[in-house]
Structure formats: C-alpha cells, structure tokens
Design a protein around this motif. Structure first.
Motif, short mmCIF file in Angstrom:
data_model
loop_
_atom_site.label_atom_id
_atom_site.label_comp_id
_atom_site.label_asym_id
_atom_site.label_seq_id
_atom_site.Cartn_x
_atom_site.Cartn_y
_atom_site.Cartn_z
N PRO A 1 3.25 -2.65 4.52
CA PRO A 1 3.84 -3.62 3.59
C PRO A 1 4.03 -4.97 4.26
CG PRO A 1 5.03 -1.53 3.52
CD PRO A 1 4.09 -1.44 4.68
N LYS B 1 5.65 -8.21 5.53
CA LYS B 1 7.00 -8.62 5.89
C LYS B 1 7.01 -10.11 6.24
CE LYS B 1 8.74 -4.48 5.49
NZ LYS B 1 9.69 -4.16 4.41
N GLN C 1 10.35 -1.99 11.22
CA GLN C 1 9.95 -1.18 10.07
C GLN C 1 10.23 0.30 10.35
OE1 GLN C 1 6.67 -2.13 7.36
NE2 GLN C 1 5.85 -3.35 9.05
N HIS D 1 3.14 3.68 1.87
CA HIS D 1 3.83 2.54 2.46
C HIS D 1 4.56 1.70 1.40
CE1 HIS D 1 0.75 2.77 6.01
NE2 HIS D 1 1.68 3.72 6.05
N GLU D 2 3.90 1.48 0.27
CA GLU D 2 4.51 0.65 -0.78
C GLU D 2 5.62 1.40 -1.51
OE1 GLU D 2 1.29 -0.56 -3.23
OE2 GLU D 2 0.35 -1.82 -1.68
N GLN E 1 8.35 2.05 1.37
CA GLN E 1 8.63 0.88 2.20
C GLN E 1 8.73 1.28 3.67
OE1 GLN E 1 8.87 -2.64 1.35
NE2 GLN E 1 7.65 -1.63 -0.24
N CYS E 2 7.64 1.90 4.14
CA CYS E 2 7.59 2.38 5.52
C CYS E 2 6.24 2.02 6.11
CB CYS E 2 7.82 3.89 5.57
SG CYS E 2 6.53 4.84 4.71
#
Length: 243
Positions: free
Chosen positions: A183, A185, A194, A160-161, A164-165
């Motif tokens: 992540p 938001k 996302q 995820h990091e 960015q998902c």
C-alpha cells in the motif's frame, strides 16, 4: 394456591428467558451473517491461487452459527408459546430441542477450540504461497510462469489493500515495496513501520473467533437456565392439575 402461584411465577420467568433466548438467536444470526459478508473476510475468502480457493475453515464455523441462530429463534418462539399455553407437550418438546442444541453447541465449541489456530495458519500459508509465486523470478522460457506471477501479485495486492499490511518481515516489505506491491504510504516513517500481513491475519481472525466464543458462552448460560425452568414448570403444571 401456593403451587399455582409458584407455577405462574415460573411461567413468567420462563417466558422472559425464552424471549431473551429468541433475541439472542436473532443477534447470533445477525452477527454470523455479518461475519459471512464482512468486506475484509469476503475479499480474502474469495481469492484464488493456481486454481485453488482460499481456505474456508473459518466459513464452516460461520455457517454453523447461522444454523444455530435460526434454530434458536424457532426454539425460542416454541418455548414462549409453550409457557403461555402451559402445555406439557410443547414444554417437553422445547426441553428436548434445548438438550440437542446444547449438545451441538458443546460439540461446535470443541471443534472450534481444536481448529482455532488452523484458520489463521491456513490463511498465512495461502499468503506465503502467493508471496513466493509473486517474488521468485520467472524461469526463462517457462510457459505460464509470467501469468502465474501476475495472478499471485493480484492476490497479494488484495491482502495488502484489505488488511493494510505488507509482507511478513522487513526484508520482504522492502522487496514488495520495490515491486510496488505494498500500500502507498506518504511518509518514510509509515513505510518502515508497516505491519506484517501475518500479524494482520492473526488480528483479523482472532478477534472474530473471540466474538464467536463469547456469543456461544452467553447462549449456553441462557440455555442452562431455560432447561431448569422448563422442567420446573412442567412439574408445576402436573402438580396443579392433580390438585
């Protein structure tokens, strides 16, 4: 005199193409090393889940590129030196190396075309396995389940990091956001829009595979011209020696 003039012209053309070939080898070597040490792919490829490493099919293609780039630089230097010296032996060796390289490139291209979807599918399966282990509640009293869940959560956080998902669909994104695995938001709009990790995986590896394919096509184009010019120069040297 006409034969000698033609030979000189071919000699300079071959030298130029060999120099371009040598530069292309350096570019491919540099790009392949970048692909190998790219932070995004390195983070994902270094992951482990239940004692198993992340799929490494992508790295097989990268290692082939590294080898091809290094060999191209050597062969390009050999061709440049052979053209300058007008040596039939060196040019013949250069031509043989080009034929072998071209055959290897065709074989690698076929392998890449066959396995182009396997790279992304393997990584998606790896992500889905981590997702299942992290979100399925641990069985009461089952030894090692909590530890396995914690490791899977760590794998998801890296995905995820790095990309960015979050999740694979809206339902999974809500579940992961509830558990604090997505992540952070700032706005509600960013949370609901996302991008899924499957889409990010497709985007990441498809872009890199296209880059590899374009580089291979350019190199193949240069190699064809070099094989033609090296044979013409060999024939020109042989004819000029007769006269």
């Amino acid at each position: 005199m006409g034969v000698e003039g033609c030979t000189k012209c071919i000699k300079y053309l071959l030298f130029i193409f060999n120099f371009i070939f040598w530069l292309a080898g350096g570019v491919i070597l540099g790009v392949s090393l970048w692909l190998r040490h790219d932070p995004q792919t390195s983070e994902l490829m270094g992951l482990q889940l239940d004692g198993e490493d992340a799929p490494s099919t992508f790295y097989i293609g990268v290692y082939i590129l590294i080898t091809v780039g290094a060999v191209m630089m050597f062969v390009g230097f050999l061709g440049c030196y052979g053209a300058i010296q007008e040596s039939q032996c060196l040019l013949g060796t250069f031509f043989a190396c080009l034929v072998i390289l071209f055959a290897c490139e065709v074989a690698a291209g076929i392998w890449g075309f066959i396995n182009k979807d396997q790279v992304t599918e393997e990584m998606k399966v790896f992500y889905d396995s981590a997702f299942s282990s992290a979100t399925v509640p641990a069985l009461f009293g089952a030894a090692g389940k909590e530890e396995k869940k914690a490791k899977a959560e760590g794998v998801l956080k890296v995905f995820h990091e790095t990309l960015q998902c979050c999740g694979t669909n809206k339902v999974s994104q809500i579940l992961l956001q509830t558990n604090g695995l997505c992540p952070t938001k700032d706005s509600f709009l960013e949370k609901v829009t996302q991008i899924s990790c499957h889409s990010r995986i497709d985007e990441l590896f498809t872009t890199k595979l296209y880059l590899i394919g374009i580089a291979a096509l350019v190199v193949a184009f240069i190699m064809i011209f070099e094989m033609i010019f090296s044979m013409i120069l060999c024939c020109g040297i042989r004819n000029s020696s007769v006269y």
